[in-house]
Design a protein around this motif. Structure first.
Motif, PDB file in Angstrom:
ATOM      1  N   ILE A 220      -4.542  -1.028  -9.904  1.00 37.10           N
ATOM      2  CA  ILE A 220      -3.240  -1.289  -9.298  1.00 37.10           C
ATOM      3  C   ILE A 220      -3.195  -2.770  -8.940  1.00 37.10           C
ATOM      4  O   ILE A 220      -4.013  -3.260  -8.153  1.00 37.10           O
ATOM      5  CB  ILE A 220      -3.020  -0.427  -8.037  1.00 37.10           C
ATOM      6  N   LEU A 221      -2.255  -3.497  -9.525  1.00 42.98           N
ATOM      7  CA  LEU A 221      -2.179  -4.942  -9.361  1.00 42.98           C
ATOM      8  C   LEU A 221      -0.987  -5.326  -8.485  1.00 42.98           C
ATOM      9  O   LEU A 221       0.006  -4.601  -8.405  1.00 42.98           O
ATOM     10  CB  LEU A 221      -2.088  -5.613 -10.735  1.00 42.98           C
ATOM     11  N   ASP A 310      10.409  -3.532  -8.579  1.00 44.23           N
ATOM     12  CA  ASP A 310       9.135  -3.470  -7.866  1.00 44.23           C
ATOM     13  C   ASP A 310       8.203  -2.537  -8.636  1.00 44.23           C
ATOM     14  O   ASP A 310       8.433  -1.330  -8.687  1.00 44.23           O
ATOM     15  CB  ASP A 310       9.365  -2.961  -6.438  1.00 44.23           C
ATOM     16  N   PHE A 311       7.165  -3.106  -9.244  1.00 45.87           N
ATOM     17  CA  PHE A 311       6.239  -2.337 -10.061  1.00 45.87           C
ATOM     18  C   PHE A 311       5.238  -1.647  -9.131  1.00 45.87           C
ATOM     19  O   PHE A 311       4.120  -2.100  -8.928  1.00 45.87           O
ATOM     20  CB  PHE A 311       5.530  -3.268 -11.046  1.00 45.87           C
ATOM     21  N   THR A 312       5.663  -0.527  -8.598  1.00 43.13           N
ATOM     22  CA  THR A 312       4.887   0.181  -7.580  1.00 43.13           C
ATOM     23  C   THR A 312       3.613   0.776  -8.165  1.00 43.13           C
ATOM     24  O   THR A 312       3.493   0.945  -9.389  1.00 43.13           O
ATOM     25  CB  THR A 312       5.724   1.323  -6.981  1.00 43.13           C
ATOM     26  N   PRO A 313       2.641   1.114  -7.302  1.00 44.25           N
ATOM     27  CA  PRO A 313       1.429   1.780  -7.801  1.00 44.25           C
ATOM     28  C   PRO A 313       1.744   3.031  -8.611  1.00 44.25           C
ATOM     29  O   PRO A 313       1.106   3.289  -9.640  1.00 44.25           O
ATOM     30  CB  PRO A 313       0.678   2.125  -6.513  1.00 44.25           C
ATOM     31  N   GLU A 314       2.724   3.808  -8.171  1.00 38.25           N
ATOM     32  CA  GLU A 314       3.104   5.024  -8.897  1.00 38.25           C
ATOM     33  C   GLU A 314       3.617   4.693 -10.294  1.00 38.25           C
ATOM     34  O   GLU A 314       3.287   5.384 -11.271  1.00 38.25           O
ATOM     35  CB  GLU A 314       4.158   5.793  -8.116  1.00 38.25           C
ATOM     36  N   MET A 315       4.397   3.625 -10.408  1.00 36.55           N
ATOM     37  CA  MET A 315       4.929   3.226 -11.710  1.00 36.55           C
ATOM     38  C   MET A 315       3.826   2.685 -12.606  1.00 36.55           C
ATOM     39  O   MET A 315       3.846   2.887 -13.826  1.00 36.55           O
ATOM     40  CB  MET A 315       6.040   2.187 -11.529  1.00 36.55           C
ATOM     41  N   GLN A 316       2.858   1.988 -12.021  1.00 33.10           N
ATOM     42  CA  GLN A 316       1.756   1.459 -12.819  1.00 33.10           C
ATOM     43  C   GLN A 316       0.904   2.588 -13.407  1.00 33.10           C
ATOM     44  O   GLN A 316       0.492   2.533 -14.567  1.00 33.10           O
ATOM     45  CB  GLN A 316       0.903   0.522 -11.961  1.00 33.10           C
ATOM     46  N   VAL A 317       0.669   3.622 -12.619  1.00 26.84           N
ATOM     47  CA  VAL A 317      -0.081   4.778 -13.122  1.00 26.84           C
ATOM     48  C   VAL A 317       0.728   5.513 -14.188  1.00 26.84           C
ATOM     49  O   VAL A 317       0.189   5.912 -15.233  1.00 26.84           O
ATOM     50  CB  VAL A 317      -0.429   5.738 -11.961  1.00 26.84           C
ATOM     51  N   ALA A 318       2.033   5.669 -13.945  1.00 30.25           N
ATOM     52  CA  ALA A 318       2.893   6.352 -14.921  1.00 30.25           C
ATOM     53  C   ALA A 318       2.928   5.596 -16.242  1.00 30.25           C
ATOM     54  O   ALA A 318       2.974   6.210 -17.317  1.00 30.25           O
ATOM     55  CB  ALA A 318       4.304   6.499 -14.359  1.00 30.25           C
TER      56      ALA A 318
END
Length: 400
Positions: A220-221, A310-318
């Motif tokens: 997660i960045l 906003d590239f959220t942690p949830e979106m990064q995992v998805a």
């Protein structure tokens, strides 16, 4: 929001990985035979990496790749070796066959790094080979964008644009996998030494699937700015989840000029974007179709027009899960965020066609890629050709 510009891209570069094999399709056991800055090794001693110079257009880039390919093949032929133009490795009898790239003296750190990777990941997994496509913005494009954003320095603006593009293409990397996956068949020895024979387990791309080389956690960045981005990677290094930034196994990378290290990135900013999701296509003499590279450029340009988010942690995992899902073989079973992949892809094609309505070249390229979803994707063609005789067919295609 960035506006559409002509000449958005200023630099193109390609890195092509392949394995060296002997006459019967087994890993070559000889030392790297090249003393050439453009012909390097990747993980193992037998994994060639052809690195083109930075070119002004895709045509020149592919011309340089062709010259390097010809040089490599000429040298290998003299020692009765060949290029394995396929992303999955050949038959492997035992772990000892895989020799880590031998670096010594001033380059000892490269060998040490690979030994660390060996401990964390299986050596077999590190033999997956593919193509990395590097792109950088043109000076004219950055100058035009600077005029629209006079409050930012060129470096700040450049970083901002690359960050924006990184986040967008990370969300849509699945589309490029869907269109270019080309490694559905693999050797059973990839899973267990001693076994042999052709194998298919439902993937169109092994290296882009969950079976490929991914980090053992979801990275997660922090994309707020360059310092927070660099610090989010350094935190993983301190926690020993990563050995270095080079171990960040994401489909897209932000790269500095020169050595890929965090100090260079922090001091000099982002120099280019690296797309790492392309399989070697054994039906293309150089391993990649020019049209696929051109489509990638059009896709990136289109994504620059999309609103920032906003590239959220949830979106990064998805994004990672969608990328892996797109590596499936059966198009009818692939879903992206709960939507059938074909439907999700056609939405993007439609929007891109609207955006590029006045660009005949772009429209033709989009139509070419869309047709794959109605006809035959590369992975389907590869499966049909390789499923009966894996090694012999790859050897024939590699030496056309």
């Amino acid at each position: 929001m960035a506006q559409k510009q002509n000449g958005i891209w200023g630099g193109f570069g390609l890195e092509r990985e392949t394995l060296r094999v002997n006459w019967n399709g087994r890993l070559a056991q000889t030392v790297h035979p090249f003393q050439d800055a453009y012909i390097q090794r990747d993980f193992c001693e037998y994994q060639l990496e052809l690195i083109t110079s930075v070119c002004e257009n895709i045509e020149d880039m592919l011309t340089h790749l062709e010259l390097l390919d010809r040089k490599a093949r000429t040298v290998l032929r003299e020692q009765e070796e060949f290029v394995w133009l396929y992303s999955n490795p050949p038959y492997l009898e035992q772990d000892a066959e895989i020799c880590i790239a031998q670096y010594h003296d001033k380059e000892e750190s490269k060998f040490s790094y690979r030994k660390q990777l060996e401990k964390r990941y299986e050596k077999r997994k590190m033999l997956y080979s593919g193509i990395h496509f590097n792109l950088s913005f043109s000076k004219s494009y950055l100058k035009e964008q600077s005029a629209l954003n006079p409050s930012n320095s060129i470096t700040e603006l450049q970083n901002c644009l690359y960050f924006q593009l990184f986040q967008q293409i990370s969300r849509y990397s699945w589309l490029l996998v869907l269109l270019t996956s080309a490694s559905p068949i693999y050797e059973k020895s990839l899973e267990a030494y001693g076994k042999s024979g052709n194998c298919f387990d439902g993937h169109g791309s092994m290296r882009s699937s969950e079976k490929g080389y991914w980090n053992l956690f979801y990275p997660i960045l922090d994309f707020r700015n360059l310092p927070t981005y660099v610090e989010s990677i350094r935190a993983y290094v301190r926690e020993e989840k990563l050995f270095s930034v080079s171990e960040l196994y994401l489909p897209v990378r932000l790269k500095p000029r020169g050595e890929n290290c965090l100090d260079a990135l922090e001091q000099n900013g982002v120099d280019h974007l690296e797309l790492r999701m392309f399989d070697l296509n054994p039906f293309e003499p150089l391993g990649i179709a020019k049209t696929d590279l051109e489509f990638s450029c059009f896709l990136l340009e289109y994504l620059l027009t999309k609103e920032t988010f906003d590239f959220t942690p949830e979106m990064q995992v998805a994004a990672i899960r969608n990328h892996q899902a797109a590596a499936g073989f059966d198009l009818e079973k692939i879903e992206i965020d709960g939507i059938p992949a074909k439907q999700a892809a056609n939405r993007i094609f439609d929007d891109m066609a609207h955006y590029f309505a006045a660009n005949e070249k772009a429209l033709a390229t989009i139509a070419y890629e869309r047709k794959k979803l109605e006809g035959e994707r590369p992975c389907e063609r590869v499966k049909r050709r390789l499923e009966n005789d894996y090694t012999a067919t790859v050897m024939r295609l590699s030496e056309r």
